[in-house]
Scaffold this motif. Structure first.
Motif, mmCIF file in Angstrom:
data_model
loop_
_atom_site.group_PDB
_atom_site.id
_atom_site.type_symbol
_atom_site.label_atom_id
_atom_site.label_comp_id
_atom_site.label_asym_id
_atom_site.label_seq_id
_atom_site.Cartn_x
_atom_site.Cartn_y
_atom_site.Cartn_z
ATOM 1 N N LYS A 20 0.847 -1.189 0.000
ATOM 2 C CA LYS A 20 0.000 0.000 0.000
ATOM 3 C C LYS A 20 0.886 1.244 0.000
ATOM 4 O O LYS A 20 1.940 1.276 0.646
ATOM 5 C CB LYS A 20 -0.895 0.028 1.241
ATOM 6 N N LEU A 21 0.432 2.285 -0.682
ATOM 7 C CA LEU A 21 1.177 3.542 -0.672
ATOM 8 C C LEU A 21 1.354 4.056 0.745
ATOM 9 O O LEU A 21 2.418 4.580 1.100
ATOM 10 C CB LEU A 21 0.444 4.585 -1.526
ATOM 11 N N THR A 22 0.325 3.908 1.580
ATOM 12 C CA THR A 22 0.404 4.427 2.950
ATOM 13 C C THR A 22 1.388 3.658 3.813
ATOM 14 O O THR A 22 1.693 4.091 4.932
ATOM 15 C CB THR A 22 -0.982 4.412 3.618
ATOM 16 N N MET A 23 1.894 2.527 3.330
ATOM 17 C CA MET A 23 2.943 1.808 4.048
ATOM 18 C C MET A 23 4.309 2.424 3.810
ATOM 19 O O MET A 23 5.250 2.159 4.564
ATOM 20 C CB MET A 23 2.988 0.339 3.591
ATOM 21 N N ILE A 24 4.438 3.214 2.764
ATOM 22 C CA ILE A 24 5.747 3.748 2.369
ATOM 23 C C ILE A 24 6.042 5.029 3.136
ATOM 24 O O ILE A 24 5.210 5.949 3.182
ATOM 25 C CB ILE A 24 5.786 4.021 0.860
ATOM 26 N N ALA A 25 7.220 5.102 3.733
ATOM 27 C CA ALA A 25 7.605 6.252 4.551
ATOM 28 C C ALA A 25 7.455 7.568 3.784
ATOM 29 O O ALA A 25 7.758 7.641 2.593
ATOM 30 C CB ALA A 25 9.044 6.087 5.021
ATOM 31 N N LYS A 26 6.985 8.585 4.482
ATOM 32 C CA LYS A 26 6.891 9.924 3.895
ATOM 33 C C LYS A 26 8.159 10.736 4.137
ATOM 34 O O LYS A 26 8.376 11.760 3.489
ATOM 35 C CB LYS A 26 5.693 10.667 4.482
ATOM 36 N N LYS A 27 8.964 10.245 5.053
ATOM 37 C CA LYS A 27 10.205 10.952 5.393
ATOM 38 C C LYS A 27 11.282 9.915 5.693
ATOM 39 O O LYS A 27 11.032 8.930 6.392
ATOM 40 C CB LYS A 27 9.975 11.850 6.604
ATOM 41 N N VAL A 28 12.482 10.129 5.169
ATOM 42 C CA VAL A 28 13.620 9.249 5.412
ATOM 43 C C VAL A 28 14.831 10.103 5.752
ATOM 44 O O VAL A 28 15.147 11.056 5.033
ATOM 45 C CB VAL A 28 13.922 8.347 4.187
ATOM 46 N N ASP A 29 15.485 9.781 6.858
ATOM 47 C CA ASP A 29 16.672 10.540 7.299
ATOM 48 C C ASP A 29 16.366 12.032 7.394
ATOM 49 O O ASP A 29 17.191 12.878 7.012
ATOM 50 C CB ASP A 29 17.856 10.297 6.357
ATOM 51 N N GLY A 30 15.175 12.348 7.872
ATOM 52 C CA GLY A 30 14.797 13.743 8.076
ATOM 53 C C GLY A 30 14.367 14.475 6.821
ATOM 54 O O GLY A 30 14.013 15.659 6.888
ATOM 55 N N LYS A 31 14.349 13.790 5.680
ATOM 56 C CA LYS A 31 13.992 14.425 4.411
ATOM 57 C C LYS A 31 12.586 14.012 3.997
ATOM 58 O O LYS A 31 12.262 12.833 3.954
ATOM 59 C CB LYS A 31 14.987 14.015 3.325
#
Length: 321
Positions: free
Chosen positions: A56-67
């Motif tokens: 699911k798209l909602t499973m994918i992080a919206k932020k990685v390493d503060g970005k």
């Protein structure tokens, strides 16, 4: 394109639905002249696979390493984790044009669309205005799925708290029948997810229950554009997945995948030690109905590392490793 008949095999029917979605890609917003000048890029799913894995798209992080990640970067995370595609289950904030552009830029296949507002704007509601908004939400999802090049839209039919099952079925059937012509024109089947909504099963009764009420509801439409997005984990609490798959047959167009512990009555990671779902029986059931198509994880997500773990769990569940 000729519609599949009731005699069509499951494999032929799923192939038809996928082809229909691909065929209509780009037609909704482009004139023939524009199409000649700027042909729409087409992102195809992997070939040669009987079972395709997505998240699911909602499973994918919206932020990685503060970005903060763009939608394109999020889609690419799923690809990095080894998924074949993504179920765009956050369709409401995006236009069809935005989704098409994100798919083309990322090169990641999007096979489905969902609008989680179906819990609040229910097709079973006693409120006519609420049902009308639910129809509009599904129309939007159908257009998003078509723009992405996908092959379906998942919906939750409604809630059994809205009345008797007969009343809820009649309200939902009336609204869904309004949507079938658009679904057919866009090549996007409307797929019901079995959820804990007190419809088509007995919420407070133990296993082993039958999927017959789900089947009767699907069959009441007598349409190739209506089917099931069977969530295996949701109803392991209530019935045997192999038996349900055999009963659903061609109606099981796509699958949601999560682990569930009957012993602890809770959702868990797929194939984790707590997961007592009989995945060997699931595999047998899929073989018996000759299932070919999309399976989508619906568990806790995160960055590429976490998504890779989920993909590996799915491969183990379906015997793909």
């Amino acid at each position: 394109m000729q519609l599949p008949s009731s005699q069509t095999s499951p494999t032929q029917r799923r192939a038809f639905l996928a082809a229909a979605g691909a065929t209509t890609l780009g037609l909704a917003t482009s004139s023939p002249a524009q199409a000649e000048e700027k042909p729409a890029a087409f992102v195809a799913p992997p070939t040669g696979k009987k079972i395709l894995l997505s998240c699911k798209l909602t499973m994918i992080a919206k932020k990685v390493d503060g970005k903060d990640l763009t939608i394109v970067e999020r889609l690419k995370l799923a690809q990095e984790a080894g998924f074949d595609g993504v179920d765009f289950d956050d369709a409401a904030p995006y236009t069809p044009e935005q989704v098409r552009a994100a798919v083309q830029e990322s090169g990641v296949f999007v096979h489905n669309a969902i609008n989680h507002a179906h819990w609040g704007k229910r097709l079973t509601s006693k409120d006519e205005a609420e049902r009308a908004q639910g129809v509009k939400n599904i129309e939007h999802c159908l257009r998003v799925a078509q723009a992405a090049g996908g092959s379906g839209v998942l919906i939750v039919v409604g809630s059994g708290n809205d009345g008797t099952e007969e009343e809820c079925n009649e309200r939902a059937r009336t609204e869904i029948n309004k949507l079938i012509p658009l679904a057919a024109s866009l090549g996007q089947p409307i797929l019901f997810e079995n959820v804990w909504n007190k419809l088509h099963y007995d919420h407070d009764k133990p296993p082993e229950q039958s999927p017959q009420r789900f089947i009767d509801f699907v069959d009441s439409f007598n349409s190739p554009w209506v089917g099931m997005y069977y969530d295996i984990g949701n109803h392991w609490k209530y019935g045997q997945p192999r038996e349900w798959l055999k009963a659903f047959g061609r109606r099981a167009v796509k699958l949601d995948v999560k682990g569930f512990s009957r012993a602890k009555n809770k959702f868990v990671d797929i194939t984790s030690p707590e997961d007592d779902l009989p995945w060997d029986e699931v595999r047998k059931g899929l073989e018996e109905i000759n299932f070919t198509g999309w399976t989508t994880a619906e568990v806790g997500g995160g960055d590429a590392k976490r998504l890779t773990i989920v993909r590996e769990q799915m491969q183990k569940a379906f015997g793909l490793t």
